[in-house]
Design a protein around this motif. Sequence first.
Motif, PDB file in Angstrom:
ATOM      1  N   LYS A 482       2.739   6.353  -9.431  1.00  0.00           N
ATOM      2  CA  LYS A 482       2.510   6.851  -8.067  1.00  0.00           C
ATOM      3  C   LYS A 482       2.432   5.678  -7.089  1.00  0.00           C
ATOM      4  O   LYS A 482       3.015   5.725  -5.989  1.00  0.00           O
ATOM      5  CB  LYS A 482       1.224   7.675  -8.020  1.00  0.00           C
ATOM      6  CG  LYS A 482       0.900   8.228  -6.632  1.00  0.00           C
ATOM      7  CD  LYS A 482      -0.422   8.978  -6.639  1.00  0.00           C
ATOM      8  CE  LYS A 482      -0.848   9.362  -5.239  1.00  0.00           C
ATOM      9  NZ  LYS A 482      -2.194  10.002  -5.220  1.00  0.00           N
ATOM     10  N   ALA A 483       1.748   4.624  -7.480  1.00  0.00           N
ATOM     11  CA  ALA A 483       1.636   3.438  -6.615  1.00  0.00           C
ATOM     12  C   ALA A 483       3.006   2.795  -6.395  1.00  0.00           C
ATOM     13  O   ALA A 483       3.349   2.406  -5.270  1.00  0.00           O
ATOM     14  CB  ALA A 483       0.670   2.432  -7.235  1.00  0.00           C
ATOM     15  N   LEU A 484       3.809   2.702  -7.460  1.00  0.00           N
ATOM     16  CA  LEU A 484       5.145   2.097  -7.348  1.00  0.00           C
ATOM     17  C   LEU A 484       6.050   2.930  -6.447  1.00  0.00           C
ATOM     18  O   LEU A 484       6.710   2.400  -5.549  1.00  0.00           O
ATOM     19  CB  LEU A 484       5.767   1.959  -8.739  1.00  0.00           C
ATOM     20  CG  LEU A 484       7.220   1.459  -8.790  1.00  0.00           C
ATOM     21  CD1 LEU A 484       7.336   0.065  -8.189  1.00  0.00           C
ATOM     22  CD2 LEU A 484       7.739   1.453 -10.224  1.00  0.00           C
ATOM     23  N   ASN A 485       6.081   4.236  -6.659  1.00  0.00           N
ATOM     24  CA  ASN A 485       6.954   5.099  -5.863  1.00  0.00           C
ATOM     25  C   ASN A 485       6.514   5.178  -4.406  1.00  0.00           C
ATOM     26  O   ASN A 485       7.349   5.255  -3.505  1.00  0.00           O
ATOM     27  CB  ASN A 485       7.002   6.509  -6.472  1.00  0.00           C
ATOM     28  CG  ASN A 485       7.915   6.576  -7.686  1.00  0.00           C
ATOM     29  OD1 ASN A 485       8.983   5.979  -7.712  1.00  0.00           O
ATOM     30  ND2 ASN A 485       7.484   7.285  -8.718  1.00  0.00           N
ATOM     31  N   THR A 486       5.219   5.156  -4.172  1.00  0.00           N
ATOM     32  CA  THR A 486       4.721   5.176  -2.794  1.00  0.00           C
ATOM     33  C   THR A 486       5.153   3.911  -2.057  1.00  0.00           C
ATOM     34  O   THR A 486       5.516   3.950  -0.880  1.00  0.00           O
ATOM     35  CB  THR A 486       3.181   5.292  -2.775  1.00  0.00           C
ATOM     36  OG1 THR A 486       2.794   6.487  -3.461  1.00  0.00           O
ATOM     37  CG2 THR A 486       2.655   5.349  -1.347  1.00  0.00           C
ATOM     38  N   LYS A 487       5.157   2.806  -2.777  1.00  0.00           N
ATOM     39  CA  LYS A 487       5.514   1.519  -2.171  1.00  0.00           C
ATOM     40  C   LYS A 487       6.991   1.462  -1.782  1.00  0.00           C
ATOM     41  O   LYS A 487       7.343   0.934  -0.715  1.00  0.00           O
ATOM     42  CB  LYS A 487       5.185   0.392  -3.151  1.00  0.00           C
ATOM     43  CG  LYS A 487       5.505  -1.006  -2.631  1.00  0.00           C
ATOM     44  CD  LYS A 487       5.146  -2.061  -3.661  1.00  0.00           C
ATOM     45  CE  LYS A 487       5.494  -3.463  -3.167  1.00  0.00           C
ATOM     46  NZ  LYS A 487       5.147  -4.497  -4.175  1.00  0.00           N
ATOM     47  N   ILE A 488       7.862   2.009  -2.611  1.00  0.00           N
ATOM     48  CA  ILE A 488       9.300   1.858  -2.366  1.00  0.00           C
ATOM     49  C   ILE A 488       9.918   3.032  -1.624  1.00  0.00           C
ATOM     50  O   ILE A 488      11.038   2.923  -1.124  1.00  0.00           O
ATOM     51  CB  ILE A 488      10.065   1.655  -3.689  1.00  0.00           C
ATOM     52  CG1 ILE A 488       9.988   2.925  -4.542  1.00  0.00           C
ATOM     53  CG2 ILE A 488       9.557   0.451  -4.447  1.00  0.00           C
ATOM     54  CD1 ILE A 488      10.927   2.918  -5.716  1.00  0.00           C
ATOM     55  N   ALA A 489       9.211   4.168  -1.523  1.00  0.00           N
ATOM     56  CA  ALA A 489       9.787   5.349  -0.879  1.00  0.00           C
ATOM     57  C   ALA A 489       9.877   5.138   0.632  1.00  0.00           C
ATOM     58  O   ALA A 489       9.027   4.463   1.230  1.00  0.00           O
ATOM     59  CB  ALA A 489       8.936   6.578  -1.176  1.00  0.00           C
ATOM     60  N   PRO A 490      10.903   5.693   1.270  1.00  0.00           N
ATOM     61  CA  PRO A 490      10.950   5.670   2.736  1.00  0.00           C
ATOM     62  C   PRO A 490       9.678   6.297   3.310  1.00  0.00           C
ATOM     63  O   PRO A 490       9.091   7.200   2.702  1.00  0.00           O
ATOM     64  CB  PRO A 490      12.187   6.520   3.058  1.00  0.00           C
ATOM     65  CG  PRO A 490      13.038   6.442   1.838  1.00  0.00           C
ATOM     66  CD  PRO A 490      12.081   6.372   0.684  1.00  0.00           C
ATOM     67  N   SER A 491       9.254   5.822   4.456  1.00  0.00           N
ATOM     68  CA  SER A 491       7.970   6.246   5.029  1.00  0.00           C
ATOM     69  C   SER A 491       7.892   7.746   5.280  1.00  0.00           C
ATOM     70  O   SER A 491       6.804   8.325   5.286  1.00  0.00           O
ATOM     71  CB  SER A 491       7.708   5.490   6.338  1.00  0.00           C
ATOM     72  OG  SER A 491       8.767   5.739   7.263  1.00  0.00           O
ATOM     73  N   PHE A 492       9.054   8.385   5.477  1.00  0.00           N
ATOM     74  CA  PHE A 492       9.034   9.814   5.801  1.00  0.00           C
ATOM     75  C   PHE A 492       9.039  10.713   4.557  1.00  0.00           C
ATOM     76  O   PHE A 492       8.972  11.930   4.674  1.00  0.00           O
ATOM     77  CB  PHE A 492      10.241  10.183   6.671  1.00  0.00           C
ATOM     78  CG  PHE A 492      11.560   9.684   6.130  1.00  0.00           C
ATOM     79  CD1 PHE A 492      12.145  10.250   5.013  1.00  0.00           C
ATOM     80  CD2 PHE A 492      12.205   8.621   6.743  1.00  0.00           C
ATOM     81  CE1 PHE A 492      13.345   9.786   4.523  1.00  0.00           C
ATOM     82  CE2 PHE A 492      13.416   8.143   6.259  1.00  0.00           C
ATOM     83  CZ  PHE A 492      13.998   8.742   5.147  1.00  0.00           C
ATOM     84  N   MET A 493       9.105  10.137   3.356  1.00  0.00           N
ATOM     85  CA  MET A 493       9.194  10.941   2.138  1.00  0.00           C
ATOM     86  C   MET A 493       7.885  11.698   1.917  1.00  0.00           C
ATOM     87  O   MET A 493       6.804  11.109   1.930  1.00  0.00           O
ATOM     88  CB  MET A 493       9.490  10.045   0.938  1.00  0.00           C
ATOM     89  CG  MET A 493       9.928  10.795  -0.309  1.00  0.00           C
ATOM     90  SD  MET A 493      11.465  11.727  -0.098  1.00  0.00           S
ATOM     91  CE  MET A 493      12.623  10.430   0.333  1.00  0.00           C
ATOM     92  N   PRO A 494       7.938  13.017   1.705  1.00  0.00           N
ATOM     93  CA  PRO A 494       6.711  13.801   1.496  1.00  0.00           C
ATOM     94  C   PRO A 494       5.943  13.305   0.262  1.00  0.00           C
ATOM     95  O   PRO A 494       6.538  13.002  -0.771  1.00  0.00           O
ATOM     96  CB  PRO A 494       7.233  15.224   1.269  1.00  0.00           C
ATOM     97  CG  PRO A 494       8.610  15.249   1.838  1.00  0.00           C
ATOM     98  CD  PRO A 494       9.152  13.868   1.669  1.00  0.00           C
ATOM     99  N   MET A 495       4.624  13.237   0.374  1.00  0.00           N
ATOM    100  CA  MET A 495       3.804  12.762  -0.737  1.00  0.00           C
ATOM    101  C   MET A 495       3.927  13.669  -1.955  1.00  0.00           C
ATOM    102  O   MET A 495       3.899  13.208  -3.109  1.00  0.00           O
ATOM    103  CB  MET A 495       2.337  12.659  -0.299  1.00  0.00           C
ATOM    104  CG  MET A 495       1.413  12.107  -1.381  1.00  0.00           C
ATOM    105  SD  MET A 495       1.961  10.510  -2.092  1.00  0.00           S
ATOM    106  CE  MET A 495       1.728   9.431  -0.681  1.00  0.00           C
TER     107      MET A 495
END
Length: 542
Positions: A482-495
Amino acid sequence: MNDYGPFSEQQLSYYSHKIFGFALSKTTHEHNAQDLSQEILLSLYRSLLNGKKIDNMEAWVNTICRYTWSNYLAKEKRHWHYSELEPLSHLCHQDRELLKDIELDKMREEIAYLSRLHREITVRYYYEQQSVEQIAIHLKLAEGTIKWHLFEVRKKLKEALKVEKTVDQLSFNPIHLRVGHSGTPGPNHEPNSYFQSLLTANVCIAIYEKALSIEEIARKLGTASAFVEDEFQKLMKSDLVIESSKGKYRTNFMIETISKIAAESCYFKSKAEELAEEIYSCVSLSLDEIRATGFHGAQLSEHALLWTLLPYAIWEQYLRAIEPAYYEQNSPDERKDGGKYIVDASIVYSDEEYRRDLPDYEIIRKYATNGIKTRGNNLIGGVQMESWWSGMTWRNFDTSDLIDLAQAVELIESDACHNDFDKLVISRLIEKGFVSLNHGKLECMVPFFTFKQHDRLKSILEMRFEESGMTRKLEQIHDDMKALNTKIAPSFMPMKEIIYKSINDGMTIVFAVLEYLTRTGKLALPDEEEKKRLTTLIWRKS
């Protein structure tokens, strides 16, 4: 035409030198000469794509050189103190016509980039000679609105023709996507069925990090807006592309790049080295107790059972470590196409790029999977995992297979004679490797549990994993993903999208552990016959 377009390799070399000499004589500066040469070559290439016959290629190259130099000088005039701007009045009739065709082709290209409404208004007004009033009636819009759109069209075309066209990489080097899904697909195999064309993939890539209009996407891809609009209909239907602001669109799912694959793979290699032997002990030390439950398939060798029970145990205990309410809260909602899924998409790179950019490539390539497939109904359930060791194929595994095996198990338990229908079912199961028939004796070749036996299996594994502290370690894997994907995902990607993807990404630990155990010799490789049924487990639900 060959790899060098309309020219042979010798011609390309000859004219490249000639063009650079012309450019250097005009600019007197090597850097500027290189820029001008590239523009001349591009203009020359485009001029020859329409297939028109050129009687005198030398003369035509000179014409293109002077024509492009004039445009280049006009464009760069604020940076130059240069008085030479060669008039084109001396051009012969054929040259004039060819240059006119180039401009017309460019105009047609720019019109193709316009949005649907702007294209229609342009075609009706300029090509079909319709009046503003006629267009307004047909489109059911006010005349003032049509006039405003015409003004916008003129402004766009004027700017487009004035600016030197730059070629985006996606227009000549499109990217391939590998697309799958996690969850329940749509009735027509959505989302996989959406990505049958290269255009669909590149539309999504073009708007992954920045929202763009349809016209901007068309220019980025070097294709007509009409084709982009056609792709948008299906992508927006399932919310794979959404409108982020008026007239601007963005991709609504995550796309993995090689840098993300590298970071994730390094993580799982390290985790497997930390956890694999402990997990192996948890399962192997429980084997006698599990066998004692009396499930069908208990007679199989330790090697065969471990190939099913090890990955099943990791998968089951990993999911158990995630709170059911948390999992349910972040599971995909039903989409308009009828599916409940997230898209698993990653850019496809060359083998050379994988080997160059992924550390320990020969190890981590074995973490790939064609899916952890869960099947069943309210009476029976099953899981089958496609992996490097099963051959990375897609073995058909459906609820009907579970029902067939349940019927075969009933025949084993009753020792009843086999009727023609039974024989047909048994033949299908033998082909899949799920049962064997030797001297008339039917035997189950995959673990098949009753409801109570399956419940006991889960209890045994749960106790072992809890005692060793493995449950918390598996839970940490999800937190790390979750930490890795949150870091690399575009800012607008839904949590919600990030969390569900992270849950699924965490299951890679199953295959990382199997790789470690096979590499270190703790788990022997399966033979070809075993691959048919590898990592398949079935249970009754009542």
